[in-house]
Structure formats: structure tokens, C-alpha cells
Design a protein around this motif. Structure first.
Motif, PDB file in Angstrom:
ATOM      1  N   UNK A 139       0.833  -1.202   0.000  1.00  0.00           N
ATOM      2  CA  UNK A 139       0.000   0.000   0.000  1.00  0.00           C
ATOM      3  C   UNK A 139       0.872   1.258   0.000  1.00  0.00           C
ATOM      4  N   UNK A 140       0.610   2.133  -0.950  1.00  0.00           N
ATOM      5  CA  UNK A 140       1.368   3.382  -1.067  1.00  0.00           C
ATOM      6  C   UNK A 140       0.523   4.519  -0.495  1.00  0.00           C
ATOM      7  N   UNK A 141       0.844   4.946   0.703  1.00  0.00           N
ATOM      8  CA  UNK A 141       0.055   5.982   1.378  1.00  0.00           C
ATOM      9  C   UNK A 141       0.229   7.352   0.731  1.00  0.00           C
ATOM     10  N   UNK A 142       1.254   7.517  -0.096  1.00  0.00           N
ATOM     11  CA  UNK A 142       1.477   8.799  -0.760  1.00  0.00           C
ATOM     12  C   UNK A 142       0.448   9.058  -1.861  1.00  0.00           C
ATOM     13  N   UNK A 143      -0.342   8.025  -2.202  1.00  0.00           N
ATOM     14  CA  UNK A 143      -1.364   8.192  -3.233  1.00  0.00           C
ATOM     15  C   UNK A 143      -2.593   8.934  -2.717  1.00  0.00           C
ATOM     16  N   UNK A 144      -2.594   9.254  -1.420  1.00  0.00           N
ATOM     17  CA  UNK A 144      -3.727   9.961  -0.846  1.00  0.00           C
ATOM     18  C   UNK A 144      -4.965   9.090  -0.800  1.00  0.00           C
ATOM     19  N   UNK A 145      -4.828   7.898  -0.267  1.00  0.00           N
ATOM     20  CA  UNK A 145      -5.926   6.934  -0.232  1.00  0.00           C
ATOM     21  C   UNK A 145      -6.980   7.341   0.791  1.00  0.00           C
ATOM     22  N   UNK A 146      -8.168   6.753   0.638  1.00  0.00           N
ATOM     23  CA  UNK A 146      -9.249   6.982   1.583  1.00  0.00           C
ATOM     24  C   UNK A 146      -8.797   6.572   2.980  1.00  0.00           C
ATOM     25  N   UNK A 147      -9.242   7.301   3.998  1.00  0.00           N
ATOM     26  CA  UNK A 147      -8.777   7.065   5.369  1.00  0.00           C
ATOM     27  C   UNK A 147      -9.115   5.673   5.885  1.00  0.00           C
ATOM     28  N   UNK A 148     -10.041   4.982   5.214  1.00  0.00           N
ATOM     29  CA  UNK A 148     -10.408   3.643   5.653  1.00  0.00           C
ATOM     30  C   UNK A 148      -9.230   2.676   5.537  1.00  0.00           C
ATOM     31  N   UNK A 149      -8.211   3.078   4.774  1.00  0.00           N
ATOM     32  CA  UNK A 149      -7.030   2.229   4.613  1.00  0.00           C
ATOM     33  C   UNK A 149      -6.367   1.938   5.954  1.00  0.00           C
ATOM     34  N   UNK A 150      -6.514   2.855   6.915  1.00  0.00           N
ATOM     35  CA  UNK A 150      -5.885   2.664   8.220  1.00  0.00           C
ATOM     36  C   UNK A 150      -6.680   1.708   9.114  1.00  0.00           C
ATOM     37  N   UNK A 151      -7.864   1.326   8.675  1.00  0.00           N
ATOM     38  CA  UNK A 151      -8.702   0.441   9.465  1.00  0.00           C
ATOM     39  C   UNK A 151      -8.700  -0.996   8.966  1.00  0.00           C
ATOM     40  N   UNK A 152      -8.116  -1.247   7.800  1.00  0.00           N
ATOM     41  CA  UNK A 152      -8.163  -2.587   7.229  1.00  0.00           C
ATOM     42  C   UNK A 152      -7.154  -3.508   7.900  1.00  0.00           C
ATOM     43  N   UNK A 153      -7.408  -4.792   7.792  1.00  0.00           N
ATOM     44  CA  UNK A 153      -6.498  -5.815   8.301  1.00  0.00           C
ATOM     45  C   UNK A 153      -5.433  -6.062   7.240  1.00  0.00           C
ATOM     46  N   UNK A 154      -4.223  -5.591   7.489  1.00  0.00           N
ATOM     47  CA  UNK A 154      -3.168  -5.683   6.476  1.00  0.00           C
ATOM     48  C   UNK A 154      -2.743  -7.117   6.197  1.00  0.00           C
ATOM     49  N   UNK A 155      -3.181  -8.059   7.032  1.00  0.00           N
ATOM     50  CA  UNK A 155      -2.865  -9.470   6.797  1.00  0.00           C
ATOM     51  C   UNK A 155      -3.946 -10.177   5.990  1.00  0.00           C
ATOM     52  N   UNK A 156      -4.995  -9.430   5.609  1.00  0.00           N
ATOM     53  CA  UNK A 156      -6.063 -10.047   4.820  1.00  0.00           C
ATOM     54  C   UNK A 156      -6.662  -9.038   3.835  1.00  0.00           C
ATOM     55  N   UNK A 157      -5.876  -8.065   3.454  1.00  0.00           N
ATOM     56  CA  UNK A 157      -6.372  -7.073   2.505  1.00  0.00           C
ATOM     57  C   UNK A 157      -5.218  -6.342   1.838  1.00  0.00           C
ATOM     58  N   UNK A 158      -5.470  -5.866   0.623  1.00  0.00           N
ATOM     59  CA  UNK A 158      -4.490  -5.033  -0.071  1.00  0.00           C
ATOM     60  C   UNK A 158      -5.074  -3.639  -0.316  1.00  0.00           C
ATOM     61  N   UNK A 159      -6.206  -3.350   0.314  1.00  0.00           N
ATOM     62  CA  UNK A 159      -6.967  -2.107   0.142  1.00  0.00           C
ATOM     63  C   UNK A 159      -7.729  -2.119  -1.179  1.00  0.00           C
ATOM     64  N   UNK A 160      -7.075  -2.463  -2.270  1.00  0.00           N
ATOM     65  CA  UNK A 160      -7.726  -2.408  -3.573  1.00  0.00           C
ATOM     66  C   UNK A 160      -8.706  -3.554  -3.785  1.00  0.00           C
ATOM     67  N   UNK A 161      -8.518  -4.658  -3.086  1.00  0.00           N
ATOM     68  CA  UNK A 161      -9.521  -5.723  -3.177  1.00  0.00           C
ATOM     69  C   UNK A 161     -10.842  -5.224  -2.580  1.00  0.00           C
ATOM     70  N   UNK A 162     -10.734  -4.322  -1.606  1.00  0.00           N
ATOM     71  CA  UNK A 162     -11.929  -3.723  -1.013  1.00  0.00           C
ATOM     72  C   UNK A 162     -12.658  -2.820  -1.990  1.00  0.00           C
ATOM     73  N   UNK A 163     -11.907  -2.128  -2.841  1.00  0.00           N
ATOM     74  CA  UNK A 163     -12.528  -1.259  -3.834  1.00  0.00           C
ATOM     75  C   UNK A 163     -13.272  -2.092  -4.874  1.00  0.00           C
ATOM     76  N   UNK A 164     -12.659  -3.208  -5.293  1.00  0.00           N
ATOM     77  CA  UNK A 164     -13.335  -4.097  -6.244  1.00  0.00           C
ATOM     78  C   UNK A 164     -14.614  -4.644  -5.624  1.00  0.00           C
ATOM     79  N   UNK A 165     -14.534  -5.010  -4.346  1.00  0.00           N
ATOM     80  CA  UNK A 165     -15.704  -5.523  -3.639  1.00  0.00           C
ATOM     81  C   UNK A 165     -16.829  -4.501  -3.660  1.00  0.00           C
ATOM     82  N   UNK A 166     -16.468  -3.246  -3.459  1.00  0.00           N
ATOM     83  CA  UNK A 166     -17.464  -2.179  -3.469  1.00  0.00           C
ATOM     84  C   UNK A 166     -18.053  -1.996  -4.869  1.00  0.00           C
TER      85      UNK A 166
END
Length: 280
Positions: A139-166
Motif C-alpha cells: 500500500x502506497x500511502x502517498x497516493x492519498x488513499x481513503x482514510x479507511x485504509x488505516x482500518x483494514x487488516x493488512x494481513x487479509x487485505x491489499x486495500x484495492x480488493x476492497x474497492x473491487x468488492x465495493x
């Protein structure tokens, strides 16, 4: 492992709730589906925490294809559950206004998501940056990602899989809301005895059917090509009692095929010519 995941996805596709059913059991069935999907995610999370991935390819496949299909449907059914228990009891102006408001909210969220570079990447069927988007810890935090990125489980998510899910959830929710606002759209065609015929089913792949639908639309063979792909998909889904979660994405992947991009149509032509030759 990928074979086992495909089996899970197939089971999820088969075990879907008939959302447009006009009965009081709908809320209960949707709730049961939520519990079912949640348990699958728990099981997958436990398995990955214990065994990890065998390869980078397997990890990318899981976060791009497997998890979003399950999480996306869980988000969708949760939204349906919340709407069904909150909507007005009696149909009428208030009932329709309620779902129209939800549709406006959904469109606003879609507009926000569609601005993302990742959205264009995913919808176009690209895969050149999959190592960046679908591997844990990248995860590249310099991309200015949605703040929800700080709440995800980094051992079961890449952040972008969540966007596809949405995206998947929103596509399904759009169909649901549209049917609530315009229920007559689902009754525009009467399949009669065909729907009751158990032997009438689509026996090729979903990609083959998507290829056929796009060909019919592009050729103007149905309604002079003026009917939206979304509505054509709804018709074929009801006709064959199957669900095509993301036909637009599947079509874009077809455009990236090596060799023939119209595999099914080529097969149809060959089969028909062979059949014609038998009568000569």
C-alpha cells in the motif's frame, strides 16, 4: 488452491437469494446469506493466516478475483437487508421516493469511485500493475488513499480488493434499486413455460454468454442496438437463471485475449457450418 477457490465462488453463485421475490421470507433469507458469506471469509482468513500463499500469482488471484466476489456480495446483501427492514411498508409515493433517494446516493458513490485511477485500471481489464495493487504490504500511502485504509487488516487485505468488492456490490445494488423503483421493467417479457422448463439452461461458460450478448448489441440484432447492455444482461440472467456479476469487466478481459477475441462466436460459426454440411 485456485481450484478450491473457484469451487467456493461457484457455490456462492449457486446459493443466491431471489431478491425480487415478493414474499415475507426475503429478509430472513438475505440474513442467512450474510451469515453464510461471512463464515466463508472467516474460513479463508484463517487458512491464509496459517498456510499463506504458494506463489505471488496465487496471492494476486486471491485478492483480485476470489475475495472481492465474496466480500462484494456480502456488502450487497447487507445493504439489501438494511433497506428491506427500513423501507416503508406500503407501496406508493413514499415507498418509491425512499428507493429513489438510495439510488441517488449510490450514483454519488459511483461518481466518487469512478474518479480513481484504479477504477479505470480495473474496468479496462488491465493487469500490468497487479503486483502493486494485489499484494499485501504494498500500500502506497502517498497516493492519498481513503482514510479507511488505516482500518483494514493488512494481513487479509491489499486495500484495492476492497474497492473491487465495493464496485461489485454497487453493480448488484443498482439492479436491485432499479427494480424497486421500476418493478414493471422486470415484467416486460413473459417467459411462460420456458421458465418452468427444467431442461432449459445455459450450458456454456458465462464468458461465452457475455460474448454473445455484446455481439447481439453491437450488431443491432435486438432493438436495433438501442437496448443497454445492462438490460440485456438482466434478460438473459432471468431467462437462464444465472448471475453475471461483472459483465463489463469480463468483456474488457476478452479484448485483451491473445489470438481470437471472439472464441465463442467462432465456435458457433463452425458448429453451424458443420451442422449444415450434414444435410448435403
Amino acid at each position: 488452491m485456485e481450484y478450491a477457490w473457484r469451487t467456493i465462488i461457484s457455490e456462492v453463485e449457486a446459493r443466491k437469494v431471489k431478491i425480487f421475490a415478493k414474499d415475507k421470507k426475503l429478509v430472513g433469507e438475505v440474513y442467512e446469506m450474510m451469515l453464510y458469506l461471512q463464515e466463508i471469509l472467516r474460513s479463508l482468513k484463517k487458512s491464509i493466516a496459517t498456510n499463506g500463499f504458494d506463489s505471488e500469482r496465487e496471492e494476486i488471484y486471491f485478492f483480485r478475483e476470489v475475495k472481492p466476489q465474496i466480500l462484494g456480495k456480502l456488502i450487497y446483501y447487507n445493504n439489501v437487508y438494511c433497506l428491506e427492514i427500513a423501507c416503508p411498508n406500503q407501496k406508493g409515493k413514499i415507498y418509491k421516493r425512499f428507493f429513489s433517494l438510495q439510488l441517488r446516493k449510490l450514483k454519488k458513490e459511483y461518481e466518487e469511485i469512478s474518479k480513481l485511477e484504479f477504477f479505470k485500471y480495473y474496468r479496462s481489464g488491465r493487469s500490468d500493475n497487479d503486483q502493486t495493487y494485489f499484494r499485501m504490504g504494498n500500500i502506497n500511502y502517498f497516493d492519498g488513499l481513503c482514510s479507511i485504509v488505516f482500518e483494514i487488516d493488512i494481513n487479509f487485505s491489499t486495500y484495492y480488493d476492497g474497492i473491487i468488492s465495493r464496485i461489485i456490490a454497487n453493480d448488484l445494488l443498482y439492479v436491485y434499486l432499479h427494480a424497486k423503483i421500476n418493478p414493471s421493467d422486470n415484467d416486460d417479457f413473459n417467459l411462460g413455460d420456458v421458465q418452468a422448463e427444467k431442461d432449459f439452461s445455459w450450458t456454456e461458460s458465462k464468458n461465452a454468454l457475455i460474448e454473445l450478448i455484446y455481439a447481439l448489441q453491437a450488431s443491432g440484432a435486438i432493438s436495433y442496438g438501442k437496448l443497454e447492455i445492462r438490460k440485456m444482461v438482466l434478460v438473459f440472467q432471468k431467462l437462464f437463471k444465472i448471475q453475471m456479476t461483472d459483465p463489463h469487466h469480463a468483456f474488457h478481459r476478452m479484448k485483451q485475449r491473445a489470438g481470437s477475441r471472439t472464441i465463442f462466436l467462432d465456435q458457433l460459426k463452425g458448429s453451424l457450418e458443420e451442422y449444415m454440411n450434414k444435410g448435403l
